[in-house]
Design a protein around this motif. Structure first.
Motif, mmCIF file in Angstrom:
data_model
loop_
_atom_site.group_PDB
_atom_site.id
_atom_site.type_symbol
_atom_site.label_atom_id
_atom_site.label_comp_id
_atom_site.label_asym_id
_atom_site.label_seq_id
_atom_site.Cartn_x
_atom_site.Cartn_y
_atom_site.Cartn_z
ATOM 1 N N LEU A 106 47.922 34.737 56.310
ATOM 2 C CA LEU A 106 49.383 34.866 56.277
ATOM 3 C C LEU A 106 49.894 35.085 54.852
ATOM 4 N N GLN A 107 49.294 34.405 53.875
ATOM 5 C CA GLN A 107 49.692 34.619 52.481
ATOM 6 C C GLN A 107 49.379 36.046 52.045
ATOM 7 N N MET A 109 49.153 38.708 53.959
ATOM 8 C CA MET A 109 50.092 39.603 54.648
ATOM 9 C C MET A 109 51.446 39.580 53.953
ATOM 10 N N ASP A 110 51.860 38.402 53.523
ATOM 11 C CA ASP A 110 53.143 38.273 52.841
ATOM 12 C C ASP A 110 53.136 38.996 51.492
ATOM 13 N N ARG A 111 52.029 38.936 50.780
ATOM 14 C CA ARG A 111 51.929 39.558 49.461
ATOM 15 C C ARG A 111 51.649 41.061 49.510
ATOM 16 N N LEU A 115 51.601 46.156 56.029
ATOM 17 C CA LEU A 115 50.788 45.370 56.947
ATOM 18 C C LEU A 115 49.606 46.161 57.497
ATOM 19 N N ILE A 120 46.171 44.735 53.318
ATOM 20 C CA ILE A 120 45.894 43.296 53.415
ATOM 21 C C ILE A 120 44.551 42.969 52.771
ATOM 22 N N GLU A 123 44.851 43.039 49.076
ATOM 23 C CA GLU A 123 45.498 41.815 48.577
ATOM 24 C C GLU A 123 44.528 40.643 48.577
#
Length: 155
Positions: A106-107, A109-111, A115, A120, A123
């Motif tokens: 989730l982190q 995906m957020d950064r 998407l 991902i 990241e």
């Protein structure tokens, strides 16, 4: 060396006993689980297992590990994954590792810039740490594993 869950470990240990094979069962967290204890009974004595260090030595665990344990026991109580005592059993590390896997994704995906899978993964592999419950976590490019930041030598 057994890598398996508690029910697997119990079946193997019972089989070892039935065959008269009196060796120490060494395994992963499954040999420290409540299901192993419930299913194997007294045969668990002497078994040895690896553990997520934060929960094997909980008194020295970092604050995020204590926070996760407190939130878990508040919601679910002293179930078979947490254990009967105030502090969690070492097997609780499996729960923490599952939480870390989800929260790291989730982190990332957020950064990420988008998407897409490529964004991902980029990241995840960029060398920046992700906040885990026991330590900061790093994924290294071209590696299928995650490293604790203190062992990866990067931060």
């Amino acid at each position: 060396m057994l890598v398996g869950i508690g029910a697997d470990a119990a079946l193997i240990k019972k089989g070892m006993d039935r065959l008269g094979f009196n060796a120490v069962l060494v395994g992963s967290l499954g040999v420290q689980s409540q299901p192993f204890k419930e299913l194997a009974g007294d045969l668990v004595v002497g078994a040895m297992g690896t553990a997520y260090n934060a929960f094997a030595n909980f008194s020295s665990a970092p604050k995020p590990a204590h926070d996760l344990a407190a939130a878990y026991v508040k919601k679910f109580g002293n179930d078979r994954y947490y254990g009967p005592d105030k502090d969690p059993i070492p097997y609780f590390g499996v729960t923490a590792a599952s939480y870390d896997g989800a929260i790291v994704l989730l982190q990332a995906m957020d950064r990420a810039t988008s998407l897409t899978t490529d964004a991902i993964v980029a990241e995840l592999e960029n060398g920046k740490p992700f906040l885990g419950r026991a330590d900061d976590l790093l994924f290294l490019a071209n590696s299928s594993s995650c490293r604790h930041s203190r062992y990866a030598g990067r931060l």
